[in-house]
Design a protein around this motif. Structure first.
Motif, short mmCIF file in Angstrom:
data_model
loop_
_atom_site.label_atom_id
_atom_site.label_comp_id
_atom_site.label_asym_id
_atom_site.label_seq_id
_atom_site.Cartn_x
_atom_site.Cartn_y
_atom_site.Cartn_z
N ARG A 1 0.85 -1.19 0.00
CA ARG A 1 0.00 0.00 0.00
C ARG A 1 0.89 1.24 0.00
O ARG A 1 2.05 1.20 0.39
CB ARG A 1 -0.93 0.00 1.22
CG ARG A 1 -0.15 -0.22 2.49
CD ARG A 1 -0.90 -0.01 3.79
NE ARG A 1 -2.26 -0.41 3.84
CZ ARG A 1 -2.82 -0.98 4.91
NH1 ARG A 1 -2.08 -1.26 5.98
NH2 ARG A 1 -4.10 -1.27 4.94
N GLY B 1 1.02 5.56 1.01
CA GLY B 1 0.39 6.44 1.97
C GLY B 1 1.33 7.47 2.53
O GLY B 1 2.48 7.63 2.08
N TYR C 1 -0.90 12.20 11.66
CA TYR C 1 -1.79 12.01 10.52
C TYR C 1 -1.36 10.75 9.78
O TYR C 1 -0.17 10.46 9.65
CB TYR C 1 -1.72 13.21 9.58
CG TYR C 1 -2.51 13.04 8.30
CD1 TYR C 1 -3.88 13.25 8.27
CD2 TYR C 1 -1.88 12.64 7.12
CE1 TYR C 1 -4.62 13.08 7.10
CE2 TYR C 1 -2.60 12.46 5.94
CZ TYR C 1 -3.97 12.70 5.94
OH TYR C 1 -4.68 12.52 4.79
N SER C 2 -2.34 10.01 9.30
CA SER C 2 -2.04 8.80 8.53
C SER C 2 -3.10 8.58 7.46
O SER C 2 -4.29 8.73 7.72
CB SER C 2 -1.99 7.58 9.46
OG SER C 2 -1.78 6.38 8.73
N ALA C 3 -2.65 8.27 6.25
CA ALA C 3 -3.56 7.93 5.16
C ALA C 3 -2.92 6.83 4.34
O ALA C 3 -1.72 6.90 4.02
CB ALA C 3 -3.83 9.15 4.28
N GLN C 4 -3.67 5.79 4.01
CA GLN C 4 -3.13 4.67 3.27
C GLN C 4 -4.09 4.23 2.18
O GLN C 4 -5.31 4.36 2.32
CB GLN C 4 -2.85 3.49 4.21
CG GLN C 4 -1.73 3.75 5.21
CD GLN C 4 -1.48 2.55 6.11
OE1 GLN C 4 -2.42 1.96 6.63
NE2 GLN C 4 -0.24 2.19 6.26
N GLN C 5 -3.54 3.70 1.09
CA GLN C 5 -4.34 3.20 -0.01
C GLN C 5 -3.59 2.02 -0.63
O GLN C 5 -2.42 2.14 -0.94
CB GLN C 5 -4.56 4.30 -1.05
CG GLN C 5 -5.72 4.09 -2.00
CD GLN C 5 -5.43 3.13 -3.15
OE1 GLN C 5 -4.28 2.99 -3.56
NE2 GLN C 5 -6.44 2.44 -3.62
N HIS D 1 -6.88 0.73 1.72
CA HIS D 1 -7.08 0.82 3.17
C HIS D 1 -6.98 -0.55 3.83
O HIS D 1 -6.42 -0.68 4.93
CB HIS D 1 -8.45 1.44 3.47
CG HIS D 1 -8.67 2.77 2.83
ND1 HIS D 1 -7.98 3.90 3.21
CD2 HIS D 1 -9.50 3.16 1.81
CE1 HIS D 1 -8.38 4.92 2.46
NE2 HIS D 1 -9.29 4.50 1.61
N ASP E 1 -10.61 -3.56 -0.06
CA ASP E 1 -11.34 -2.31 -0.33
C ASP E 1 -12.55 -2.59 -1.20
O ASP E 1 -13.58 -1.90 -1.07
CB ASP E 1 -10.41 -1.31 -1.02
CG ASP E 1 -9.54 -0.56 -0.03
OD1 ASP E 1 -9.53 -0.94 1.15
OD2 ASP E 1 -8.85 0.40 -0.44
#
Length: 210
Positions: free
Chosen positions: A49, A51, A63-67, A69, A205
């Protein structure tokens, strides 16, 4: 492009202009550079992933963002029913332990059938044309080929050669690599898009979105 590698030069340039400094960077080995010169996709360990993770001065997440998810972290994390279903649909011999050195990029039975069906289509345009790709070559296709498609026979050979190199990176016994192929496919297979969610990659996802 999806994982951000193609934008690294612009990221570096913009960060450097704001006072950041590159302290560590991956570099191609001579072997990897030689494979690239031969037209193969680079056999690096691709991330499950992409992010962004920002930490404060104490190392706590800000802050954390993942793709994607939701991903499977390992082969053992995949439910047996999902493993059995994917094997039944795509490649029933992929995890055959009696073939420890099997190349997962080539299924001669599937390739032969695809060639025969292609020949029949010369005379019958309505003849179904099954694909000759294995899971390993499908991953190379949707991850690295332009548009995620196989445009020409040389492009197919490039996918097969690249998948073969990746399968034998850690030695002649490929069963661990074949298990990882299942993880990579389930985590990154393109599954169209959904309004309010965006582009979907991976079974996790996909199940969450639909």
């Amino acid at each position: 492009m999806r994982l951000g590698y193609a934008s690294l030069p612009s990221f570096e340039e913009r960060l450097a202009a704001r006072g950041f400094t590159v302290t560590e960077q991956a570099r191609n080995s001579a072997t990897v550079a030689a494979l690239a010169d031969r037209g193969l996709f680079l056999p690096y360990e691709e991330k499950k992933r992409a992010g962004l993770l920002l930490l404060d001065s104490r190392g706590r997440p800000l802050y954390s963002a993942q793709q994607p998810h939701l991903v499977y972290d390992s082969f053992d994390a995949i439910p047996p029913l999902v493993v059995a279903s994917l094997l039944f649909i795509e490649d029933r011999n992929l995890l055959d332990a009696s073939q420890p050195n099997r190349n997962p990029a080539i299924d001669w039975g599937r390739v032969s059938r695809a060639l025969v069906e292609r020949g029949v289509r010369v005379f019958d345009k309505h003849q179904p044309q099954p694909g000759g790709s294995t899971l390993a070559t499908q991953i190379e296709k949707f991850r690295h080929s332009p548009g995620g498609r196989t445009a020409t026979p040389p492009a197919k050979l490039r996918q097969i050669a690249s998948a073969s190199v990746r399968a034998y990176l850690n030695g002649p016994q490929t069963l661990p690599a074949r298990r990882e192929i299942m993880v990579r496919d389930l985590n990154s297979v393109p599954l169209a898009a959904k309004a309010g969610f965006g582009k979907i990659n991976g079974i996790g996802d996909g199940m969450a979105a639909w």
